[in-house]
Design an enzyme around this catalytic site. Structure first.
Site, PDB file in Angstrom:
ATOM      1  N   ARG A 167       9.615  17.530 -29.876  1.00  0.00           N
ATOM      2  CA  ARG A 167       9.655  18.711 -29.000  1.00  0.00           C
ATOM      3  C   ARG A 167      11.156  19.449 -29.291  1.00  0.00           C
ATOM      4  O   ARG A 167      11.092  20.750 -28.990  1.00  0.00           O
ATOM      5  CB  ARG A 167       9.718  18.444 -27.642  1.00  0.00           C
ATOM      6  CG  ARG A 167       8.244  17.739 -27.390  1.00  0.00           C
ATOM      7  CD  ARG A 167       8.103  17.826 -25.779  1.00  0.00           C
ATOM      8  NE  ARG A 167       7.022  16.845 -25.343  1.00  0.00           N
ATOM      9  CZ  ARG A 167       5.835  17.118 -25.211  1.00  0.00           C
ATOM     10  NH1 ARG A 167       5.430  18.354 -25.492  1.00  0.00           N
ATOM     11  NH2 ARG A 167       4.863  16.187 -24.783  1.00  0.00           N
TER      12      ARG A 167
ATOM     13  N   THR B  83      -7.668  24.990 -21.649  1.00  0.00           N
ATOM     14  CA  THR B  83      -6.710  24.850 -20.986  1.00  0.00           C
ATOM     15  C   THR B  83      -6.265  26.056 -20.128  1.00  0.00           C
ATOM     16  O   THR B  83      -6.152  26.041 -18.786  1.00  0.00           O
ATOM     17  CB  THR B  83      -5.392  24.115 -21.518  1.00  0.00           C
ATOM     18  OG1 THR B  83      -5.833  22.890 -22.312  1.00  0.00           O
ATOM     19  CG2 THR B  83      -4.231  23.857 -20.554  1.00  0.00           C
ATOM     20  N   LEU B  84      -6.055  27.125 -20.986  1.00  0.00           N
ATOM     21  CA  LEU B  84      -5.762  28.518 -20.264  1.00  0.00           C
ATOM     22  C   LEU B  84      -6.808  29.097 -19.056  1.00  0.00           C
ATOM     23  O   LEU B  84      -6.586  29.527 -18.270  1.00  0.00           O
ATOM     24  CB  LEU B  84      -5.492  29.430 -21.551  1.00  0.00           C
ATOM     25  CG  LEU B  84      -4.380  30.175 -21.087  1.00  0.00           C
ATOM     26  CD1 LEU B  84      -2.945  29.642 -20.924  1.00  0.00           C
ATOM     27  CD2 LEU B  84      -4.211  31.239 -22.311  1.00  0.00           C
TER      28      LEU B  84
ATOM     29  N   ASP C 224      -5.739  26.716 -28.535  1.00  0.00           N
ATOM     30  CA  ASP C 224      -6.532  26.159 -29.433  1.00  0.00           C
ATOM     31  C   ASP C 224      -7.954  26.535 -29.077  1.00  0.00           C
ATOM     32  O   ASP C 224      -8.498  27.639 -29.591  1.00  0.00           O
ATOM     33  CB  ASP C 224      -6.328  24.876 -29.469  1.00  0.00           C
ATOM     34  CG  ASP C 224      -7.063  24.164 -30.598  1.00  0.00           C
ATOM     35  OD1 ASP C 224      -7.649  24.867 -31.698  1.00  0.00           O
ATOM     36  OD2 ASP C 224      -6.960  22.985 -30.803  1.00  0.00           O
ATOM     37  N   THR C 225      -8.644  25.825 -28.315  1.00  0.00           N
ATOM     38  CA  THR C 225     -10.055  26.037 -27.818  1.00  0.00           C
ATOM     39  C   THR C 225     -10.157  27.310 -26.866  1.00  0.00           C
ATOM     40  O   THR C 225     -10.931  27.760 -26.298  1.00  0.00           O
ATOM     41  CB  THR C 225     -10.902  24.969 -27.242  1.00  0.00           C
ATOM     42  OG1 THR C 225      -9.984  24.156 -26.173  1.00  0.00           O
ATOM     43  CG2 THR C 225     -10.920  23.912 -28.398  1.00  0.00           C
TER      44      THR C 225
ATOM     45  N   GLY D 127       4.903  21.180 -23.024  1.00  0.00           N
ATOM     46  CA  GLY D 127       4.768  22.002 -24.453  1.00  0.00           C
ATOM     47  C   GLY D 127       5.576  23.271 -24.053  1.00  0.00           C
ATOM     48  O   GLY D 127       6.050  23.729 -25.110  1.00  0.00           O
TER      49      GLY D 127
HETATM   50  P1  5GP Z   1      -7.060  24.317 -25.725  1.00  0.00           P
HETATM   51  O1  5GP Z   1      -7.053  23.638 -24.328  1.00  0.00           O
HETATM   52  O2  5GP Z   1      -6.755  25.620 -25.907  1.00  0.00           O
HETATM   53  O3  5GP Z   1      -7.777  23.599 -26.753  1.00  0.00           O
HETATM   54  O4  5GP Z   1      -5.590  23.249 -26.141  1.00  0.00           O
HETATM   55  C1  5GP Z   1      -4.385  23.430 -25.621  1.00  0.00           C
HETATM   56  C2  5GP Z   1      -3.682  22.383 -25.573  1.00  0.00           C
HETATM   57  O5  5GP Z   1      -3.679  21.482 -26.942  1.00  0.00           O
HETATM   58  C3  5GP Z   1      -2.121  23.111 -25.818  1.00  0.00           C
HETATM   59  O6  5GP Z   1      -1.497  23.519 -24.538  1.00  0.00           O
HETATM   60  C4  5GP Z   1      -1.400  21.788 -26.613  1.00  0.00           C
HETATM   61  O7  5GP Z   1      -0.887  21.206 -25.619  1.00  0.00           O
HETATM   62  C5  5GP Z   1      -2.451  21.157 -27.294  1.00  0.00           C
HETATM   63  N1  5GP Z   1      -2.451  21.485 -28.797  1.00  0.00           N
HETATM   64  C6  5GP Z   1      -3.351  22.372 -29.180  1.00  0.00           C
HETATM   65  N2  5GP Z   1      -2.965  22.691 -30.434  1.00  0.00           N
HETATM   66  C7  5GP Z   1      -1.960  22.145 -30.694  1.00  0.00           C
HETATM   67  C8  5GP Z   1      -0.890  21.756 -31.891  1.00  0.00           C
HETATM   68  O8  5GP Z   1      -1.045  22.232 -33.092  1.00  0.00           O
HETATM   69  N3  5GP Z   1       0.347  21.139 -31.857  1.00  0.00           N
HETATM   70  C9  5GP Z   1       0.478  20.383 -30.708  1.00  0.00           C
HETATM   71  N4  5GP Z   1       1.604  19.809 -30.564  1.00  0.00           N
HETATM   72  N5  5GP Z   1      -0.319  20.805 -29.365  1.00  0.00           N
HETATM   73  C10 5GP Z   1      -1.357  21.366 -29.545  1.00  0.00           C
END
Ligand code: 5GP
Ligand code: MG
Length: 195
Positions: A178, A119-120, A115-116, A56
């Site tokens: 993408r 991952t980071l 998002d949550t 991504g």
């Molecule tokens: P987190 O671990 O912060 O919940 O999620 C992060 C990962 O979820 C991002 O790196 C991405 O790969 C995926 N993700 C979260 N929201 C979106 C979105 O709105 N669109 C897409 N394409 N991927 C998302």
């Protein structure tokens, strides 16, 4: 984006699956410059090891690193993140570990979207436990999530967006979209995040 022909990749040509543009290529280009300026100041001439997340962050990463007048090492990681909709939230998994030794390095993690924040946070912990001298984070997009009590702090953020599912500029849905130069809303989730 270097295109001489404005009819190439024009948003009107995206088709009915795309509901509209949320962040335009011009807005992205200008913000990426500002981010690069902030990162350059923060590292103040030090070498930086950038950990980019596959797949991504690829487009963002390639634009960003070309604007950094620093000594930059580039490494890539792949993380499997489980969606928020999974019944039991699981720890992200490292599918591709950094190829280089992070010990003593100033690490900047670059991801597409927060998002949550799981991952980071996972990547930050990985870099720290690998002996990085410092760990900072940079994400292009942060989703507004009023339902979450707290999320990890990020050092560099491109845009705060509402809780929509977005594609384009590296972000996918089912491995598609993408290549779109703008950050777009998907028609199937228009008006919501798809959660
Ligand atoms: P987190 O671990 O912060 O919940 O999620 C992060 C990962 O979820 C991002 O790196 C991405 O790969 C995926 N993700 C979260 N929201 C979106 C979105 O709105 N669109 C897409 N394409 N991927 C998302
Ligand atoms: Mg990702």
């Amino acid at each position: 984006m270097p295109t001489d022909d404005s009819t190439l990749a024009a948003p009107e040509a995206y088709g009915p699956e795309i509901a509209g543009v949320l962040v335009s290529r011009a807005q992205i280009a200008s913000r990426v410059c500002q981010l690069a300026r902030g990162i350059t100041e923060a590292y103040d001439g030090s070498e930086v090891t950038i950990l980019g997340t596959l797949t991504g962050s690829l487009v963002f990463l390639s634009d960003l690193i070309r604007l950094l007048p620093l000594r930059v090492r580039l490494d890539l990681v792949r993380v499997r993140s489980y969606p928020d909709t999974a019944t039991t939230p699981r720890e992200p998994e490292l599918l591709l570990a950094p190829a280089s030794d992070l010990k003593g390095k100033h690490v900047l993690i670059v991801d597409d979207i927060l998002d949550t924040g799981r991952t980071l946070e996972f990547l930050r912990a990985h870099a720290s436990s690998s002996g990085a001298a410092s760990v900072r984070t940079c994400v292009l997009l942060v989703k507004r999530r009023d339902d979450l009590p707290s999320r990890p702090a990020t050092d560099f953020v491109g845009f705060d967006i509402d809780d929509h599912f977005v594609v384009g500029y590296g972000l996918d849905y089912g491995d598609l979209y993408r290549n779109l130069p703008d950050i777009c809303l998907l028609a199937r989730f228009a008006g919501g995040s798809g959660r």
